[in-house]
Scaffold this motif. Structure first.
Motif, mmCIF file in Angstrom:
data_model
loop_
_atom_site.group_PDB
_atom_site.id
_atom_site.type_symbol
_atom_site.label_atom_id
_atom_site.label_comp_id
_atom_site.label_asym_id
_atom_site.label_seq_id
_atom_site.Cartn_x
_atom_site.Cartn_y
_atom_site.Cartn_z
ATOM 1 N N CYS A 256 1.029 -1.118 0.036
ATOM 2 C CA CYS A 256 0.126 -0.166 0.030
ATOM 3 C C CYS A 256 1.281 1.432 0.102
ATOM 4 N N GLY A 257 -0.145 2.220 -0.095
ATOM 5 C CA GLY A 257 1.385 3.725 -1.042
ATOM 6 C C GLY A 257 0.334 4.766 -0.862
ATOM 7 N N SER A 258 0.961 5.965 -1.302
ATOM 8 C CA SER A 258 0.002 6.667 -2.494
ATOM 9 C C SER A 258 2.054 7.785 -3.009
ATOM 10 N N ALA A 259 1.229 7.577 -4.104
ATOM 11 C CA ALA A 259 1.897 7.412 -4.631
ATOM 12 C C ALA A 259 2.197 8.539 -5.976
ATOM 13 N N PHE A 260 1.464 9.671 -5.187
ATOM 14 C CA PHE A 260 0.721 11.190 -5.407
ATOM 15 C C PHE A 260 1.901 11.897 -4.478
ATOM 16 N N LYS A 261 1.859 11.186 -3.641
ATOM 17 C CA LYS A 261 2.536 11.904 -1.408
ATOM 18 C C LYS A 261 3.873 10.985 -2.057
ATOM 19 N N ASN A 262 3.807 10.402 -3.087
ATOM 20 C CA ASN A 262 5.377 9.399 -3.209
ATOM 21 C C ASN A 262 5.640 8.874 -1.588
ATOM 22 N N LYS A 263 5.131 8.003 -0.972
ATOM 23 C CA LYS A 263 5.455 7.454 -0.514
ATOM 24 C C LYS A 263 4.671 5.444 -0.297
ATOM 25 N N GLY A 264 5.666 4.512 0.268
ATOM 26 C CA GLY A 264 5.657 3.480 -0.203
ATOM 27 C C GLY A 264 5.601 3.039 -1.359
ATOM 28 N N ILE A 265 6.575 3.369 -2.579
ATOM 29 C CA ILE A 265 7.207 3.056 -3.767
ATOM 30 C C ILE A 265 7.855 1.926 -3.354
ATOM 31 N N GLN A 266 9.095 2.477 -3.143
ATOM 32 C CA GLN A 266 10.226 1.636 -3.471
ATOM 33 C C GLN A 266 9.893 0.285 -2.777
ATOM 34 N N LEU A 267 9.186 -0.029 -1.941
ATOM 35 C CA LEU A 267 8.859 -1.133 -1.020
ATOM 36 C C LEU A 267 8.243 -2.057 -2.887
ATOM 37 N N VAL A 268 7.115 -0.945 -3.712
ATOM 38 C CA VAL A 268 6.635 -2.675 -4.562
ATOM 39 C C VAL A 268 7.861 -2.816 -5.319
ATOM 40 N N LEU A 269 8.692 -1.765 -6.252
ATOM 41 C CA LEU A 269 10.044 -1.506 -7.201
ATOM 42 C C LEU A 269 10.959 -3.216 -6.501
ATOM 43 N N ASN A 270 10.582 -3.237 -4.903
ATOM 44 C CA ASN A 270 11.360 -3.841 -4.621
ATOM 45 C C ASN A 270 11.047 -5.532 -4.376
ATOM 46 N N ALA A 271 9.870 -5.378 -4.191
ATOM 47 C CA ALA A 271 8.929 -6.902 -4.729
ATOM 48 C C ALA A 271 9.140 -7.383 -5.943
ATOM 49 N N VAL A 272 9.008 -6.051 -6.729
ATOM 50 C CA VAL A 272 8.958 -6.802 -8.485
ATOM 51 C C VAL A 272 9.571 -7.699 -8.909
ATOM 52 N N VAL A 273 11.172 -6.771 -8.187
ATOM 53 C CA VAL A 273 12.300 -7.725 -7.933
ATOM 54 C C VAL A 273 11.694 -9.169 -7.689
ATOM 55 N N ASP A 274 11.913 -9.284 -6.520
ATOM 56 C CA ASP A 274 12.031 -9.937 -5.324
ATOM 57 C C ASP A 274 10.946 -11.172 -5.571
ATOM 58 N N TYR A 275 9.988 -10.695 -6.310
ATOM 59 C CA TYR A 275 8.357 -12.246 -6.329
ATOM 60 C C TYR A 275 8.209 -12.268 -8.462
ATOM 61 N N LEU A 276 7.894 -10.801 -8.960
ATOM 62 C CA LEU A 276 7.735 -11.154 -9.681
ATOM 63 C C LEU A 276 8.228 -12.468 -11.091
ATOM 64 N N PRO A 277 7.647 -13.222 -11.150
ATOM 65 C CA PRO A 277 8.808 -13.813 -12.568
ATOM 66 C C PRO A 277 10.162 -13.033 -13.741
ATOM 67 N N SER A 278 11.179 -13.430 -14.065
ATOM 68 C CA SER A 278 11.758 -13.111 -15.367
ATOM 69 C C SER A 278 10.837 -13.931 -16.442
ATOM 70 N N PRO A 279 11.879 -13.542 -17.681
ATOM 71 C CA PRO A 279 10.785 -14.340 -18.709
ATOM 72 C C PRO A 279 11.164 -15.585 -19.005
ATOM 73 N N THR A 280 12.149 -16.270 -18.153
ATOM 74 C CA THR A 280 12.886 -17.520 -18.297
ATOM 75 C C THR A 280 11.173 -18.773 -17.265
ATOM 76 N N GLU A 281 11.194 -17.739 -16.078
ATOM 77 C CA GLU A 281 10.392 -18.467 -15.124
ATOM 78 C C GLU A 281 8.592 -18.809 -15.582
ATOM 79 N N VAL A 282 8.432 -18.082 -16.732
ATOM 80 C CA VAL A 282 7.017 -18.192 -17.141
ATOM 81 C C VAL A 282 6.775 -19.765 -17.969
ATOM 82 N N LYS A 283 5.392 -20.125 -18.243
ATOM 83 C CA LYS A 283 5.125 -21.362 -18.980
ATOM 84 C C LYS A 283 5.382 -20.628 -20.263
#
Length: 694
Positions: A256-283
């Motif tokens: 959660c966060g507020s993009a307009f007020k610049n709060k919480g976005i770093q954690l979302v970026l970290n999550a993209v790197v940590d949890y979303l798949p790379s091209p080799t990991e998808v079906k």
């Protein structure tokens, strides 16, 4: 060689006004891609580069950009939220490996969020969730998490908890590390401190952290056993489990966060790197033959395999046509030839560019996992596969919905007539949900699209981008026809001219098909009365005739034709004779089968302040609407209904009048249903008059 495990191809999608484009701006700013943040409401957002987007404050076409975060390359597509442009979301999701679903902290799970979520489910795209706008009046993180569970039927894995809410929202607690990220009021995303968890939140943090651990460890039996025996898992183990569960679509890490007020976005970026798949990991994408049947081969993401790439978007700009492609395997280099399996022709790769919204960087080559644009491709359209000419293959193509609304346009002067044809050609290539036809009776140019706003924007693009002034007719509903009775019939096509004649007899049954089935053909001929090689001709004859119904010339849907028997002549029978017999059979039998006009019914979702609910429901009832549900939340009421499209023209103006400008609505096509007799008669009469006057 680029390490593909450090690639993330992601899309950002949400309902209108949930803050997708603002979130994209913050990501680009944090990753150093842009230095001045542009705001949507000022018309300065980087990815909203069309004039129409800047004026209306909405995203119309998906924009691609890329940036770096924590030694990872992110290819990002910011997609539209408005229902008329969902085609952009659908085709973007088709080529992405992961997504960020943005939900408004006060609006929650809104209608378009549901459609986009369904598309993402269909495309099996791993997602993380961002509950945005927590600084807004009426925001409630826990209510939105509850809606994700109950409305979307998804499993949100809460990763952070908000500190404060509305005007008092200052930051978030990271449940994994038990750290509080607190931002100051400067609106600088880098002005934050990492502190202890606020004392009044300790119990809640522990409660949610326990839930998080239990859900994550379901991915690893050994770690779960150790946890049940009292051993706390390490953060590394938890991250590994969360990544596995996210990629398997078992749950969706929720921030959660507020993009307009610049709060919480770093954690979302970290999550993209940590949890979303790379091209080799998808079906891997399935490969299909030219008939669309799967071959069993898969386009595995691998630089050393033959080239497999999918064109997912065409964009016309001042330098010519840009073809956006996602490369699944192999490499694409400047100056090489590629095969378009749809056209069977090869195309030479001229310039390859990496897009950053509307600016670009030249590349010499691209490889598996990349999303790039190629300039100057002549015959490539959305959904076409580009491949190695020596190893041809086709990727699963995209399927686009039929338009439900049409509008006649005419150039204001003779000089604009030629320009109109060229402009429309470019616009059709860019948007597969936009169609253009010429009415044979009146000679008018008919634009067809997904909704009033869709066509409104197209007319605006004609005027501004292509400099073509047009006069616009009123929007028309895309009616269809069907039948209501079963008819058993026979038709003989017999023609004797000099030389060999034509002969074909068919005995057949015409019956109403299942809703949504279109045209279905079946042959039950036994013995050789109608030889097998003539069956496709009978099917083709009926199929061609379905384009024009017998009541008012609208296409005929949901009809099943069964070929029972017939007769042929050894000399005079031919595929052409049986095709002609089928056409004659259609003209003879459909008028006897109880033809009926059917109209598109739209799924309408209205948001209104609570004190106007009665007015809104009364108005929808007057429009022949059927109310499906209504729910009240702190910000107002949400009413779901099914309403005929013909009754919804100009609705936004009426809704704003009723609700003092505070109401909103969205609608999408649901199905076709029979027209009431009075509407049917009026439509048929209008069509006849138009033909007589043409």
């Amino acid at each position: 060689m680029t390490d593909l495990t450090h690639y993330r191809n992601i899309g950002i999608f949400a309902h209108v006004d949930a803050g997708k484009t603002t979130t994209t701006e913050r990501i680009l700013s944090l990753t150093g891609k842009i230095h001045k943040i542009g705001e949507v409401h000022d018309g300065e957002a980087t990815t909203d580069f069309m004039d129409q987007e800047r004026e209306r404050g909405i995203t119309i076409q998906s924009a691609a950009t890329s940036c770096e975060w924590d030694d990872h390359r992110l290819n990002i597509i910011d997609t539209p939220g408005h229902v008329d442009f969902t085609i952009e979301v659908y085709r973007s999701l088709k080529v992405l490996d992961g997504g960020v679903g943005v939900f408004c902290g006060s609006g929650g799970v809104e209608p378009q969020s549901e459609t986009n979520w369904r598309y993402a489910n269909d495309s099996e795209v791993a997602r993380i969730i961002l509950v945005n706008k927590l600084d807004r009046m009426g925001a409630d993180f826990y209510r939105v998490v509850d809606q994700v569970e109950n409305v979307l039927g998804a499993n949100p894995l809460v990763m952070v908890l908000p500190i404060g809410i509305e005007d008092d929202f200052v930051g978030v607690v990271d449940l994994l590390s038990r750290e509080a990220w607190v931002w100051d009021d400067s609106s600088d995303p880098l002005n934050y401190k990492i502190e202890e968890v606020p004392a009044d939140m300790v119990d809640k943090v522990e409660e949610y952290r326990e839930k998080l651990i239990e859900t994550a460890l379901e991915q690893d039996d050994d770690a779960m056993e150790a946890y049940l025996d009292g051993t706390e898992p390490s953060i590394e183990t938890l991250k590994k489990c969360i990544r596995k569960g996210t990629i398997n679509l078992d749950f969706f890490p929720t921030y959660c966060g507020s993009a307009f007020k610049n709060k919480g976005i770093q954690l979302v970026l970290n999550a993209v790197v940590d949890y979303l798949p790379s091209p080799t990991e998808v079906k891997p994408q399935p490969e299909v033959d030219l008939e669309g049947n799967e071959t069993g081969e898969l386009a595995t993401v691998d630089v050393n395999k033959p080239l497999r790439a999918l064109a997912f978007k065409i964009m016309d700009d001042r330098f010519g046509a840009l073809t956006f492609i996602r490369i699944y395997s192999g490499k694409l280099a400047k100056g090489t030839n590629v095969l378009n399996t749809f056209t069977g022709k090869t195309e030479r790769i001229g310039r390859i560019v990496e897009m950053h919204a509307e600016s670009r960087e030249e590349l010499d080559s691209a490889q598996a996992g990349d999303i790039v644009a190629v300039l100057g491709m002549k015959n490539v359209q959305t959904g076409h596969t580009l491949c190695d000419p020596n190893h041809p293959a086709t990727l699963e193509p995209m399927v686009f919905p039929d338009p439900v609304i049409s509008m006649a346009v005419a150039p204001k002067d003779k000089g604009a007539s030629e320009k109109l044809g060229v402009a429309l050609g470019k616009m059709i290539a860019e948007d597969p949900s936009f169609r253009v036809e010429t009415d044979e009776d009146s000679g008018e140019t008919i634009l067809k699209g997904m909704g009033e706003l869709h066509l409104d924007i197209k007319v605006d693009i004609l005027k501004r981008t292509h400099g073509v002034e047009v006069e616009v007719g009123k929007p028309q509903v895309a009616y269809r026809e069907t039948i209501t009775q079963t008819i058993e019939d026979s038709y003989t096509h017999k023609k004797q001219t000099g030389g060999s004649g034509q002969f074909g007899r068919i005995d057949y049954i015409v019956e109403p098909g299942e809703a949504g089935s279109g045209f279905v053909f079946e042959s039950k001929v036994t013995g050789g009365n109608v030889p097998r090689e003539y069956w496709p001709s009978v099917q083709k004859g009926f199929d061609m005739m379905m384009e024009e119904g017998v009541l008012a010339g609208f296409p005929c849907l949901d009809v099943k034709v069964t070929l029972q028997d017939g007769a042929f002549h050894a000399v005079d029978s031919s595929p052409m004779a049986f095709e002609a017999a089928a056409k004659g059979g259609y003209r003879q039998s459909i008028p006897k089968a109880g033809p009926q006009l059917i109209e598109p019914i739209m799924k309408v979702d209205v948001f209104t302040p609570e004190d106007h609910v009665g007015d809104v429901i009364g108005d929808l009832n007057r429009r022949r609407g059927m109310i499906k549900s209504q729910e009240i939340n702190p910000n107002g009421a949400r009413i779901k209904a099914e309403v005929p499209l013909g009754e919804m023209f100009g609705y936004i103006g009426d809704l704003r009048t009723m609700t003092s400008g505070r109401g909103q609505f969205s609608m999408e096509f649901e199905n076709y249903q029979p027209c009431p007799k009075n509407i049917s008669e009026a439509v048929i009469k209008e069509v006849k008059e138009r033909k007589e006057n043409a």
